[in-house]
Design an enzyme around this catalytic site. Sequence first.
Site, mmCIF file in Angstrom:
data_model
loop_
_atom_site.group_PDB
_atom_site.id
_atom_site.type_symbol
_atom_site.label_atom_id
_atom_site.label_comp_id
_atom_site.label_asym_id
_atom_site.label_seq_id
_atom_site.Cartn_x
_atom_site.Cartn_y
_atom_site.Cartn_z
ATOM 1 N N GLU A 45 -87.997 -61.557 -108.975
ATOM 2 C CA GLU A 45 -87.751 -60.122 -108.928
ATOM 3 C C GLU A 45 -87.291 -59.593 -110.280
ATOM 4 O OE1 GLU A 45 -86.179 -61.852 -104.954
ATOM 5 O OE2 GLU A 45 -86.531 -62.505 -107.013
ATOM 6 N N ALA A 48 -103.515 -94.997 -98.628
ATOM 7 C CA ALA A 48 -104.950 -95.206 -98.810
ATOM 8 C C ALA A 48 -105.371 -96.258 -97.788
ATOM 9 C CB ALA A 48 -105.249 -95.687 -100.221
ATOM 10 N N THR A 84 -92.789 -103.262 -101.322
ATOM 11 C CA THR A 84 -93.776 -102.784 -102.293
ATOM 12 C C THR A 84 -93.366 -103.157 -103.708
ATOM 13 O OG1 THR A 84 -94.443 -100.951 -100.862
ATOM 14 C CG2 THR A 84 -94.880 -100.708 -103.216
ATOM 15 N N LEU A 131 -93.274 -97.025 -93.783
ATOM 16 C CA LEU A 131 -94.030 -95.945 -93.161
ATOM 17 C C LEU A 131 -93.853 -95.970 -91.650
ATOM 18 C CD1 LEU A 131 -97.355 -96.014 -95.232
ATOM 19 C CD2 LEU A 131 -95.305 -94.626 -95.605
#
Length: 361
Positions: A54, A156, A198, A300
């Site tokens: 703004e 993937a 990982t 995951l």
Amino acid sequence: MLADTDYMARALFHAARGRGRTSPNPLVGAVVVSEDGVIVGQGHHQRAGEPHAEVHALTEAGARAVGSTLYCTLEPCCHAGRTGPCVRRIVDAGVRRVVASVEDPNPLVRGRGFAFLREHGVAVEIGLEADRATTLNAPFFTLMLRQRPLVTMKAATSLDGRIAAAPGKRTALTSEAANRHAHRFRAEVDAIGVGVGTILVDDPELTTRGIYRSRPLARVIFDRRLRTPPGARILSTVGAGPVIIVTTDASAATAELRIPLEARGADIEAAGDGTIEAALDRLGRREIGSLLLEGGAELLGAAWDADVVDAVRLYVTPHVLGSDGVELLPGRGFSTANLKDRRVEPLGPDVFIEGYVHRSH
């Protein structure tokens, strides 16, 4: 003369120009339109600590803002943080009407900005393009409303739904086109997260390659037992951004494990009971608004089971890995067909699929 929706579309366009630069602040765009329908000022919030959208738009408009309509994608702020309150600037500029997409979920604002404007004679209209504005700021809304980052699961997979050829085996699947696409998104998020498995298998750096990033990138390792090796490559990249190892209180107290990691620059974060929810709470306290979970399968799965995955980014490749491969979310009935606002895009030989599991509103 253009309609309100046209001016708000331009404000949303400007808001998106701040992608990857404003966190923990939201993406905001603003457009000032004179009484005769001429755009006399426009701008966007460029980075945290600098003037809001703004202010940029009103500065450009100058005296032409008197009697104007201000279109903004988020409620103007009414508190003094690193910058002054925008509502005072709006009133002082002589703006007659404010059209805003959505109320600011920040507890310091949350309707108070609109109330101030109305109290000072400015007409206020709320709700134009609210869905688009909220989606644009999904990380900010998630951080404000759920006190944790927006979690995006990225993976993937092979054509038969596998993410690796075998447990513990490093498996490259995606094409160069898909890799470039993934790194562009890495350049926008606040943090990348992986499980310690990982780190042990792939030893990644988790940096952005081939894409300019204007802010440090936090890397998060979920490691309840502090198994991260002090010689891990990621600890040689702390100049690119903090490396946060989230562990349990018990592991964090083990000095012989902490000391060599901290000597390499790791930031050890104790997350109570070691659950994914506790870890996300700690990251939220650090004002990390967006977290890209890149693996592995155990992390995951834990995030999915805890129902904290908000969005999915999936790269489906033409490879077939067979029954020995590691499945993505086995036994959980996961299907991209169930994603909200699902989008599909070809990337060379691969196919990119994205969508929301949870919306931020």
